[in-house]
Design an enzyme around this catalytic site. Structure first.
Site, PDB file in Angstrom:
ATOM      1  N   PHE A 194       1.048   0.763  -4.274  1.00 31.19           N
ATOM      2  CA  PHE A 194       0.038  -0.076  -3.631  1.00 31.19           C
ATOM      3  C   PHE A 194      -0.944  -0.722  -4.629  1.00 31.19           C
ATOM      4  CE2 PHE A 194      -4.204  -0.415  -1.700  1.00 31.19           C
ATOM      5  CZ  PHE A 194      -3.956  -1.239  -0.615  1.00 31.19           C
ATOM      6  N   ARG A 240      13.930  -5.438  -2.078  1.00 34.60           N
ATOM      7  CA  ARG A 240      14.679  -5.038  -3.274  1.00 34.60           C
ATOM      8  C   ARG A 240      15.985  -4.336  -2.889  1.00 34.60           C
ATOM      9  NH1 ARG A 240       9.664  -2.159  -6.213  1.00 34.60           N
ATOM     10  NH2 ARG A 240       9.053  -1.960  -4.037  1.00 34.60           N
ATOM     11  N   LYS A 300      -5.820  -5.600   8.351  1.00 31.35           N
ATOM     12  CA  LYS A 300      -5.656  -4.249   8.903  1.00 31.35           C
ATOM     13  C   LYS A 300      -6.482  -4.077  10.181  1.00 31.35           C
ATOM     14  CE  LYS A 300      -2.606  -2.860   5.937  1.00 31.35           C
ATOM     15  NZ  LYS A 300      -1.235  -2.581   6.376  1.00 31.35           N
ATOM     16  N   GLY A 318      -2.607   8.024  -2.983  1.00 32.29           N
ATOM     17  CA  GLY A 318      -2.061   7.839  -4.338  1.00 32.29           C
ATOM     18  C   GLY A 318      -0.550   8.003  -4.378  1.00 32.29           C
ATOM     19  N   GLY A 319       0.012   7.750  -5.571  1.00 31.46           N
ATOM     20  CA  GLY A 319       1.436   8.001  -5.787  1.00 31.46           C
ATOM     21  C   GLY A 319       2.356   6.945  -5.214  1.00 31.46           C
ATOM     22  N   THR A 320       1.792   5.805  -4.813  1.00 31.30           N
ATOM     23  CA  THR A 320       2.631   4.712  -4.319  1.00 31.30           C
ATOM     24  C   THR A 320       2.415   3.491  -5.229  1.00 31.30           C
ATOM     25  OG1 THR A 320       1.068   3.591  -2.851  1.00 31.30           O
ATOM     26  CG2 THR A 320       2.131   5.565  -1.968  1.00 31.30           C
ATOM     27  N   GLY A 344       9.726  -1.710   4.628  1.00 29.64           N
ATOM     28  CA  GLY A 344       9.118  -1.314   3.352  1.00 29.64           C
ATOM     29  C   GLY A 344       9.532   0.087   2.954  1.00 29.64           C
ATOM     30  N   ASN A 372       5.650  -0.569   8.346  1.00 31.87           N
ATOM     31  CA  ASN A 372       4.949  -0.060   7.159  1.00 31.87           C
ATOM     32  C   ASN A 372       4.818  -1.120   6.061  1.00 31.87           C
ATOM     33  OD1 ASN A 372       4.344   2.092   4.946  1.00 31.87           O
ATOM     34  ND2 ASN A 372       6.245   1.135   4.266  1.00 31.87           N
ATOM     35  N   TYR A 430      -7.580  -8.543   3.021  1.00 33.52           N
ATOM     36  CA  TYR A 430      -6.773  -7.333   3.239  1.00 33.52           C
ATOM     37  C   TYR A 430      -7.340  -6.529   4.409  1.00 33.52           C
ATOM     38  CZ  TYR A 430      -4.557  -2.819   2.749  1.00 33.52           C
ATOM     39  OH  TYR A 430      -3.868  -1.664   3.021  1.00 33.52           O
TER      40      TYR A 430
HETATM   41  P1  NDP Z   1       3.885   0.389  -1.694  1.00 36.54           P
HETATM   42  O1  NDP Z   1       3.460  -0.800  -2.497  1.00 36.54           O
HETATM   43  O2  NDP Z   1       4.245   1.632  -2.425  1.00 36.54           O
HETATM   44  O3  NDP Z   1       5.092  -0.012  -0.745  1.00 36.54           O
HETATM   45  C1  NDP Z   1       5.056  -1.192  -0.024  1.00 36.54           C
HETATM   46  C2  NDP Z   1       6.400  -1.428   0.640  1.00 36.54           C
HETATM   47  O4  NDP Z   1       6.295  -2.640   1.407  1.00 36.54           O
HETATM   48  C3  NDP Z   1       7.513  -1.608  -0.356  1.00 36.54           C
HETATM   49  O5  NDP Z   1       8.635  -0.889   0.102  1.00 36.54           O
HETATM   50  C4  NDP Z   1       7.800  -3.100  -0.320  1.00 36.54           C
HETATM   51  O6  NDP Z   1       9.184  -3.331  -0.517  1.00 36.54           O
HETATM   52  C5  NDP Z   1       7.405  -3.454   1.096  1.00 36.54           C
HETATM   53  N1  NDP Z   1       7.076  -4.872   1.265  1.00 36.54           N
HETATM   54  C6  NDP Z   1       6.036  -5.556   0.754  1.00 36.54           C
HETATM   55  N2  NDP Z   1       6.120  -6.855   1.105  1.00 36.54           N
HETATM   56  C7  NDP Z   1       7.241  -6.986   1.862  1.00 36.54           C
HETATM   57  C8  NDP Z   1       7.881  -8.070   2.520  1.00 36.54           C
HETATM   58  N3  NDP Z   1       7.399  -9.321   2.462  1.00 36.54           N
HETATM   59  N4  NDP Z   1       9.019  -7.837   3.203  1.00 36.54           N
HETATM   60  C9  NDP Z   1       9.528  -6.589   3.256  1.00 36.54           C
HETATM   61  N5  NDP Z   1       8.988  -5.520   2.658  1.00 36.54           N
HETATM   62  C10 NDP Z   1       7.851  -5.728   1.963  1.00 36.54           C
HETATM   63  O7  NDP Z   1       2.670   0.633  -0.671  1.00 36.54           O
HETATM   64  P2  NDP Z   1       2.267   1.892   0.223  1.00 36.54           P
HETATM   65  O8  NDP Z   1       3.433   2.718   0.519  1.00 36.54           O
HETATM   66  O9  NDP Z   1       1.083   2.517  -0.406  1.00 36.54           O
HETATM   67  O10 NDP Z   1       1.741   1.147   1.514  1.00 36.54           O
HETATM   68  C11 NDP Z   1       2.524   1.028   2.674  1.00 36.54           C
HETATM   69  C12 NDP Z   1       1.658   0.504   3.800  1.00 36.54           C
HETATM   70  O11 NDP Z   1       0.524   1.348   3.978  1.00 36.54           O
HETATM   71  C13 NDP Z   1       1.100  -0.904   3.594  1.00 36.54           C
HETATM   72  O12 NDP Z   1       1.078  -1.575   4.815  1.00 36.54           O
HETATM   73  C14 NDP Z   1      -0.330  -0.630   3.104  1.00 36.54           C
HETATM   74  O13 NDP Z   1      -1.202  -1.710   3.381  1.00 36.54           O
HETATM   75  C15 NDP Z   1      -0.672   0.590   3.911  1.00 36.54           C
HETATM   76  N6  NDP Z   1      -1.715   1.429   3.355  1.00 36.54           N
HETATM   77  C16 NDP Z   1      -1.656   1.879   2.068  1.00 36.54           C
HETATM   78  C17 NDP Z   1      -2.664   2.679   1.553  1.00 36.54           C
HETATM   79  C18 NDP Z   1      -2.673   3.123   0.155  1.00 36.54           C
HETATM   80  O14 NDP Z   1      -3.777   3.398  -0.395  1.00 36.54           O
HETATM   81  N7  NDP Z   1      -1.553   3.247  -0.522  1.00 36.54           N
HETATM   82  C19 NDP Z   1      -3.771   3.118   2.408  1.00 36.54           C
HETATM   83  C20 NDP Z   1      -3.755   2.561   3.734  1.00 36.54           C
HETATM   84  C21 NDP Z   1      -2.745   1.787   4.181  1.00 36.54           C
HETATM   85  P3  NDP Z   1       9.836  -4.511  -1.389  1.00 36.54           P
HETATM   86  O15 NDP Z   1       8.906  -4.787  -2.532  1.00 36.54           O
HETATM   87  O16 NDP Z   1      11.156  -3.963  -1.798  1.00 36.54           O
HETATM   88  O17 NDP Z   1       9.964  -5.643  -0.441  1.00 36.54           O
HETATM   89  C1  8X3 Z   2      -5.583   0.969   1.427  1.00 37.14           C
HETATM   90  C2  8X3 Z   2      -6.870   1.715   1.367  1.00 37.14           C
HETATM   91  O1  8X3 Z   2      -9.291   1.568   0.608  1.00 37.14           O
HETATM   92  O2  8X3 Z   2      -7.588   0.706  -0.899  1.00 37.14           O
HETATM   93  O3  8X3 Z   2      -5.434   0.354   2.651  1.00 37.14           O
HETATM   94  O4  8X3 Z   2      -8.165  -0.509   1.096  1.00 37.14           O
HETATM   95  S1  8X3 Z   2      -8.031   0.813   0.501  1.00 37.14           S
END
Ligand code: NDP
Ligand code: 8X3
Length: 249
Positions: free
Chosen positions: A185, A33, A151, A181-183, A7, A81, A147
């Site tokens: 997600f 992607r 986790k 923030g800033g992702t 990811g 990730n 979700y």
């Molecule tokens: P983003 O949505 O910004 O990034 C997610 C990444 O995961 C992308 O690069 C995407 O790439 C990749 N991805 C998703 N599905 C697949 C798949 N099937 N195969 C390969 N790659 C995949 O999310 P974040 O950076 O915010 O989150 C990253 C991780 O952190 C996740 O596991 C999320 O659950 C966790 N997390 C996030 C939080 C948040 O609030 N943002 C808080 C706590 C945990 P592509 O689409 O190119 O495949």
């Molecule tokens: C992402 C944090 O609180 O949106 O894992 O589930 S929350």
């Protein structure tokens, strides 16, 4: 080191990949992607290798990991990730397809990638795995149903890996962030509805992807005999709250 970050096309994964490349490591970044990976490779230079990979595809994970180890060398560190949340509906209204996608990505994908590196790390008696969990795996919230449960799996799987790895120099940590923030997600969670996604962060100073990257940097800077089992992190604008009580009216 040669580090594989799943990811890496966005959010935490991209920030972690950039930080590790800047620190002089070789980084294989994966994601679905391909065009994003090509752009990132052009930006980061030869220390970044992009590989298209959907982590839900078991055979593809095995092939890509084997190919990359052949081409670049053994994987010293894995950042599991790739992951996503889909929807925020209560369980009785949630989509079963969304549940499947979250289980396939956050649980099965993470397990496939882990399995692909473990044997080599144990044989070399060296390596580390960082798994992206979440506070959602510990603190339930309405709509967090599957979700959060995925986790919780990440947390327990990380601890159980260490139970099998005791005495080995193969470290495992589950990083469990809260509001970040800033992702992409929340845009992904709300199926492209960026207005709804933006509301999540209104009036807050959330954790950033750079905060995550610096946490990974710190983790891997520790001496090899130190294993941090889990890191729970929240921004100061967030804290665990009271249990819900539904009162009769
Ligand atoms: P983003 O949505 O910004 O990034 C997610 C990444 O995961 C992308 O690069 C995407 O790439 C990749 N991805 C998703 N599905 C697949 C798949 N099937 N195969 C390969 N790659 C995949 O999310 P974040 O950076 O915010 O989150 C990253 C991780 O952190 C996740 O596991 C999320 O659950 C966790 N997390 C996030 C939080 C948040 O609030 N943002 C808080 C706590 C945990 P592509 O689409 O190119 O495949
Ligand atoms: C992402 C944090 O609180 O949106 O894992 O589930 S929350």
């Amino acid at each position: 080191m040669h580090i594989l970050v799943t990811g890496a096309t966005a959010g935490f994964g991209l920030a972690i990949a950039k930080a590790l490349v800047a620190d002089g490591h070789k980084v294989t970044g994966t994601g679905r992607r391909a065009e994003r990976l090509a752009q990132i490779a052009a930006e980061l230079g030869p220390r970044f290798i992009g590989r298209e990979l959907d982590v839900t595809q078991r055979g593809a994970v095995q092939n890509v990991f084997a190919e990359i180890e052949e081409e670049v060398g053994p994987i010293d560190g894995l950042v599991n990730n790739a992951g996503l949340a889909l929807g925020l509906d209560s369980a009785d209204k949630a989509s079963l397809d969304d549940w499947d996608d979250m289980i396939d990505t956050n649980i099965k994908g993470l397990v496939y990638c882990t399995h692909a590196v473990l044997k080599g790390m144990v044989a070399r008696d060296r390596g580390w795995i960082v798994n992206l969990g979440s506070t959602a795996g510990t603190y339930p919230y309405p709509g967090g149903n599957v979700y959060g449960a995925t986790k919780a799996f990440v947390h327990q799987f990380s601890l159980n890996l260490r139970a099998d790895l005791v005495g080995k120099n193969v470290r495992v940590c589950s990083i469990e962030p809260g509001l970040c923030g800033g992702t992409e997600f929340s845009t992904t969670r709300f199926k492209g509805d960026s207005a709804q996604a933006d509301k999540v962060y209104e009036g807050t100073d959330p954790i950033t992807a750079d905060d995550l990257a610096n946490t990974v940097r710190w983790l891997i800077s520790l001496p090899e005999h130190v294993n941090i089992n889990a890191i729970e992190m929240m921004p100061t604008c967030q804290a665990p709250g009271p249990l819900a009580v539904k009162r009769r009216v």
